[in-house]
Design an enzyme around this catalytic site. Sequence first.
Site, PDB file in Angstrom:
ATOM      1  N   GLY A  34      -2.147 -11.811  -1.849  1.00 33.54           N
ATOM      2  CA  GLY A  34      -1.923 -10.576  -2.585  1.00 33.54           C
ATOM      3  C   GLY A  34      -1.197  -9.549  -1.751  1.00 33.54           C
ATOM      4  O   GLY A  34      -0.914  -9.769  -0.563  1.00 33.54           O
ATOM      5  N   SER A  35      -0.904  -8.410  -2.344  1.00 34.76           N
ATOM      6  CA  SER A  35      -0.086  -7.403  -1.667  1.00 34.76           C
ATOM      7  C   SER A  35      -0.769  -6.829  -0.435  1.00 34.76           C
ATOM      8  O   SER A  35      -0.134  -6.640   0.603  1.00 34.76           O
ATOM      9  CB  SER A  35       0.268  -6.281  -2.647  1.00 34.76           C
ATOM     10  OG  SER A  35      -0.898  -5.687  -3.182  1.00 34.76           O
ATOM     11  N   ALA A  91      -9.033  -7.352  -2.858  1.00 34.33           N
ATOM     12  CA  ALA A  91      -9.867  -7.443  -4.057  1.00 34.33           C
ATOM     13  C   ALA A  91      -9.213  -6.627  -5.161  1.00 34.33           C
ATOM     14  O   ALA A  91      -8.483  -5.670  -4.896  1.00 34.33           O
ATOM     15  CB  ALA A  91     -11.283  -6.944  -3.784  1.00 34.33           C
ATOM     16  N   GLY A 105      -3.988 -12.238  -8.214  1.00 33.86           N
ATOM     17  CA  GLY A 105      -2.830 -12.933  -7.669  1.00 33.86           C
ATOM     18  C   GLY A 105      -2.802 -14.419  -7.980  1.00 33.86           C
ATOM     19  O   GLY A 105      -1.876 -15.124  -7.566  1.00 33.86           O
ATOM     20  N   GLU A 111      -9.288 -18.890  -2.590  1.00 32.26           N
ATOM     21  CA  GLU A 111      -9.865 -17.708  -1.939  1.00 32.26           C
ATOM     22  C   GLU A 111     -11.384 -17.828  -1.841  1.00 32.26           C
ATOM     23  O   GLU A 111     -11.979 -17.511  -0.812  1.00 32.26           O
ATOM     24  CB  GLU A 111      -9.484 -16.443  -2.707  1.00 32.26           C
ATOM     25  CG  GLU A 111      -8.027 -16.047  -2.534  1.00 32.26           C
ATOM     26  CD  GLU A 111      -7.622 -14.883  -3.414  1.00 32.26           C
ATOM     27  OE1 GLU A 111      -6.655 -14.190  -3.058  1.00 32.26           O
ATOM     28  OE2 GLU A 111      -8.254 -14.665  -4.472  1.00 32.26           O
ATOM     29  N   LYS A 129      -9.688   0.905  -5.945  1.00 32.34           N
ATOM     30  CA  LYS A 129     -10.283  -0.348  -6.414  1.00 32.34           C
ATOM     31  C   LYS A 129     -11.811  -0.254  -6.547  1.00 32.34           C
ATOM     32  O   LYS A 129     -12.436  -1.175  -7.075  1.00 32.34           O
ATOM     33  CB  LYS A 129      -9.935  -1.491  -5.452  1.00 32.34           C
ATOM     34  CG  LYS A 129      -8.430  -1.726  -5.277  1.00 32.34           C
ATOM     35  CD  LYS A 129      -7.787  -2.259  -6.528  1.00 32.34           C
ATOM     36  CE  LYS A 129      -6.290  -2.466  -6.343  1.00 32.34           C
ATOM     37  NZ  LYS A 129      -5.970  -3.434  -5.292  1.00 32.34           N
TER      38      LYS A 129
END
Length: 262
Positions: A34-35, A91, A105, A111, A129
């Site tokens: 993910g980013s 997350a 993602g 994961e 988040k």
Amino acid sequence: MTGELSPIDKAKFVAAKRAADFVEDGMRVGLGTGSTAAWLVRCLGEMVRDEGLKFKGVPTSTRTAELAREVGIEVISLDEAKWLDLTIDGADEFDTDLNLIKGGGGALLQEKIVATASDQMVVITDAGKEVETLGAFPLPVEVIPFGWQTTHALIEETLISMDVLGRSATLRMNGDRPYITDEGNHILDLHLQRIGNPRQLALVMNQMPGVVENGLFIDICDTVVIGYGDGRVEVRDINEGTVEHDRLDFVETDNLFTDLTD
């Protein structure tokens, strides 16, 4: 360059930078997808190159593996590592008990396997988040392609008896085709709005034929590192019951910020 980053990207960067300090020489480390996890991989790559950090990374997706190799991290498989000292991942949501929703993602299966094969899981995230109750972010559920529409119907029927507000599920798409995970499966995104009992829902979902895994990470995360756009960082350790505050200065680093595509 950091001056061109949005506040959210700055928050992700400082969280990743702070979490990189958990990695020590000789460790076997799970690398998330993910980013935010991409920032971490970049930070660790700099530490490998500039500080001589030596560790082995176990990626949770093919794109994380490609980025890790690109920045000079030694990549091994989970079968080679057998067990990990630490996993660092992002997350999509987390609550006060550090229960998570992950899978935005598309890598939730790998994961979760990697995170549960680790002595410690550290989550890196921005402050946006954090939620009081999980569920605003759609819950990903990985399902096998065979009979996925039947699985879809079974999930929606089962949700009637669950403590949730919404009960619809949609097939995740990649353009005009279904999204395909690294394991060759589909993802159903459950639009629940609120999950009253995440533990119960996770257990029920995984008992369904056709369901491979769900994106609820319950009692897996040990520490969350929360970044803010002004450089502040908060580190919460649920096992020790501690909360630490720090502030990181932005340093212009061409190698870190050039060509970051995730």
